[in-house]
Every structure is written in structure tokens, then in C-alpha cells.
Design an enzyme around this catalytic site. Structure first.
Site, PDB file in Angstrom:
ATOM      1  CB  CYS A 125      -1.032   0.135   1.289  1.00  0.00           C
ATOM      2  SG  CYS A 125      -2.359   1.058   0.798  1.00  0.00           S
ATOM      3  CG  HIS A 221      -2.923  -2.826   4.337  1.00  0.00           C
ATOM      4  ND1 HIS A 221      -2.163  -2.295   5.415  1.00  0.00           N
ATOM      5  CD2 HIS A 221      -3.423  -1.864   3.785  1.00  0.00           C
ATOM      6  CE1 HIS A 221      -2.253  -0.750   5.222  1.00  0.00           C
ATOM      7  NE2 HIS A 221      -3.074  -0.509   4.366  1.00  0.00           N
ATOM      8  CD  GLU A 223      -0.330  -5.317   6.541  1.00  0.00           C
ATOM      9  OE1 GLU A 223      -0.273  -5.418   5.362  1.00  0.00           O
ATOM     10  OE2 GLU A 223      -0.667  -3.806   6.701  1.00  0.00           O
TER      11      GLU A 223
HETATM   12  N1  GLN Z   1      -3.478   6.368   0.815  1.00  0.00           N
HETATM   13  C1  GLN Z   1      -2.239   6.194   1.411  1.00  0.00           C
HETATM   14  C2  GLN Z   1      -1.160   7.030   0.734  1.00  0.00           C
HETATM   15  O1  GLN Z   1      -1.412   7.592  -0.450  1.00  0.00           O
HETATM   16  C3  GLN Z   1      -2.035   4.699   1.473  1.00  0.00           C
HETATM   17  C4  GLN Z   1      -3.056   4.133   2.308  1.00  0.00           C
HETATM   18  C5  GLN Z   1      -2.612   2.746   2.928  1.00  0.00           C
HETATM   19  O2  GLN Z   1      -1.469   2.464   2.916  1.00  0.00           O
HETATM   20  N2  GLN Z   1      -3.493   1.990   3.687  1.00  0.00           N
HETATM   21  O3  GLN Z   1      -0.081   7.040   1.245  1.00  0.00           O
END
Ligand code: GLN
Length: 245
Positions: A125, A221, A223
Site C-alpha cells: 500500500c 494490506h 498483513e
Molecule cells: N492513501 C495512502 C497513501 O497515499 C495509502 C493508504 C494505506 O497504506 N493504507 O499513502
């Protein structure tokens, strides 16, 4: 200022642990059975050390999963803590905060050298955004990324926090059994260079998991799913790339 944070509470109970995770008002809970984990995925690598970048975001969860898989996992906050690691995970959280802290802690160049030396890195992410060469909707608050993976990503591609969701994904490396993936204000991969292998797409076509050599990135994610297959996949890559066992 951090505009997002993930809080995790977990407690041990009868051969496993329960955990509750909260990010910006969204709660998820899981139970992880020790026995089930080690029976299905008991791939213990006694000599392996995996670092988890612990500046901001969901690093505790990654450390837990790696330890459940019988592998030493260490938080990384300072450049010298990369020494002796066989692989590194950059967690989800808020990419602008993580990149800001990477700069403050003088981690940008050491992290680049770590990956360029061939050590595997998994970015999830926000961690995926940190690895990307390009961010298509970067604004003035977006900082320089590590620029290690030949991908262009779009931040917050599904909208705001309320558009977070969980879905069953087919992942090429895992055969027919889908992976229940948790997307929280997730990015997508809009473009990928020729050396990038697509590991998974959403049914509508958005690319959400990729590998380029020893770098792996997921828009979701892994995890937070009660399923350690992505972490197992990463550990196998660490064995293949570094020879550690
Ligand atoms: N929206 C976040 C970003 O742009 C990422 C979100 C997340 O890691 N769950 O950094």
C-alpha cells in the site's frame, strides 16, 4: 502532521492471538491460530532476518506475521539497522509521512543501496507508493520516492476512506485459491515497465500486485488478512535471491 494512523491492539489467548486494527475509524479484527499457522506455513528459516520499516503505519502487523512464520523480524528506524538483514518490508500507512520520515532519518540512500544490492523488498500500500518511480497524482505535498520499481501508481485510486473494501483476489503465484485482500485508501498501478511481472489484477482490470526482480509490491494490506501466503511468497523470494535459509 500525520493525517492517518493505524492502531493495533492484540492479545494472546489459548494458542493464538486476537487482534483489532483501526485506521481512521475503520475496524477489522482477526484471530490467528499458532498451530494453524505453523502447520500450513511452517517455513521456518532459522538464519533469516527480515526488517520492517517502523517509521509509521502497520509495521507491527508485518512483524507479527513474519514471526508467526518462524522467522526473526526486526523493526528498522535507522540506517545502520539495515545491516545484516536479508529482506525488508515497507508497510502501509501514509506515504507522505513515511517518505518525510525516511528523509529526516537519512534512510533514502541506504534503502536504495539495500534494494539495488539485490536484497528483496516488499512494499504494501503506502509502501508500494514509496517504491514506485512515478506517482501520477503527486501534488506539492508528495515527496521524492525511492524510485526503485518501474511502475506508475495512482494514490487513493478508489476514493476516500469510506471506499476501503475487502475482496477475493486471484494471485498468479497462488493457484486457484483466492486471497482475501484488504484495500484501505489504496493505490493502483497504472503503468508497469517490461520487467514488471503482474501478480494480480482486480476483475475490472486494475493491477494491484507486481514483482520486479527482488521487489514485490501490493496495493492492499496482506498483513491484515488471516492468510500469510504473501509473506511466505516473499520469504521464498528472499531464499532464492540471497541463499539464506
Ligand atoms: N492513501 C495512502 C497513501 O497515499 C495509502 C493508504 C494505506 O497504506 N493504507 O499513502
Amino acid at each position: 502532521m500525520l493525517d492517518s494512523s493505524i492502531r493495533v491492539v492484540y492479545w494472546w489467548l489459548k494458542g493464538g492471538y486476537n487482534r483489532i486494527c483501526e485506521q481512521d475509524g475503520i475496524f477489522s479484527s482477526h484471530r490467528v491460530e499458532d498451530a494453524a499457522f505453523s502447520k500450513a506455513f511452517g517455513s521456518s528459516y532459522p538464519d533469516m532476518k527480515i526488517g520492517v520499516l517502523a517509521l509509521q503505519g502497520a509495521f507491527i502487523e508485518h512483524i507479527s506475521v513474519i514471526r508467526q512464520l518462524g522467522v526473526e523480524a526486526l523493526p528498522v528506524r535507522l540506517p545502520h539497522e539495515l545491516d545484516g538483514l536479508d529482506g525488508l518490508i515497507i508497510p502501509g500507512g501514509e506515504s507522505t509521512s513515511i517518505l518525510h520520515l525516511m528523509q529526516s532519518y537519512n534512510l533514502i540512500e541506504p534503502l536504495r543501496r539495500f534494494a539495488q544490492a539485490g536484497s528483496p523488498v516488499l512494499g504494501t500500500c503506502a509502501g508500494m507508493i514509496c517504491l514506485a518511480k512515478k506517482v501520477s497524482n503527486a501534488d506539492s505535498s508528495n515527496l521524492e520516492t525511492l524510485a526503485l520499481m518501474d511502475v506508475k501508481v495512482r494514490r487513493n485510486a478508489f476514493g476516500r476512506q469510506v471506499d476501503s473494501f475487502e475482496t477475493e483476489l486471484l494471485v498468479s503465484a497462488f493457484g486457484d485459491e483466492p486471497f482475501a485482500a484488504v484495500f484501505i485508501r489504496a493505490p493502483i498501478i497504472e503503468e508497469a515497465g517490461p520487467q514488471v511481472e503482474i501478480l494480480s489484477k482486480l476483475p475490472e482490470g486494475a493491477v494491484v500486485a507486481v514483482r520486479q526482480g527482488s521487489l514485490v509490491a501490493t496495493a492492499f494490506h496482506p498483513e491484515l488478512s488471516n492468510d500469510p501466503r504473501f509473506h511466505s511468497y516473499f520469504l521464498k523470494l528472499v531464499v532464492a535471491k540471497t541463499g539464506v535459509s
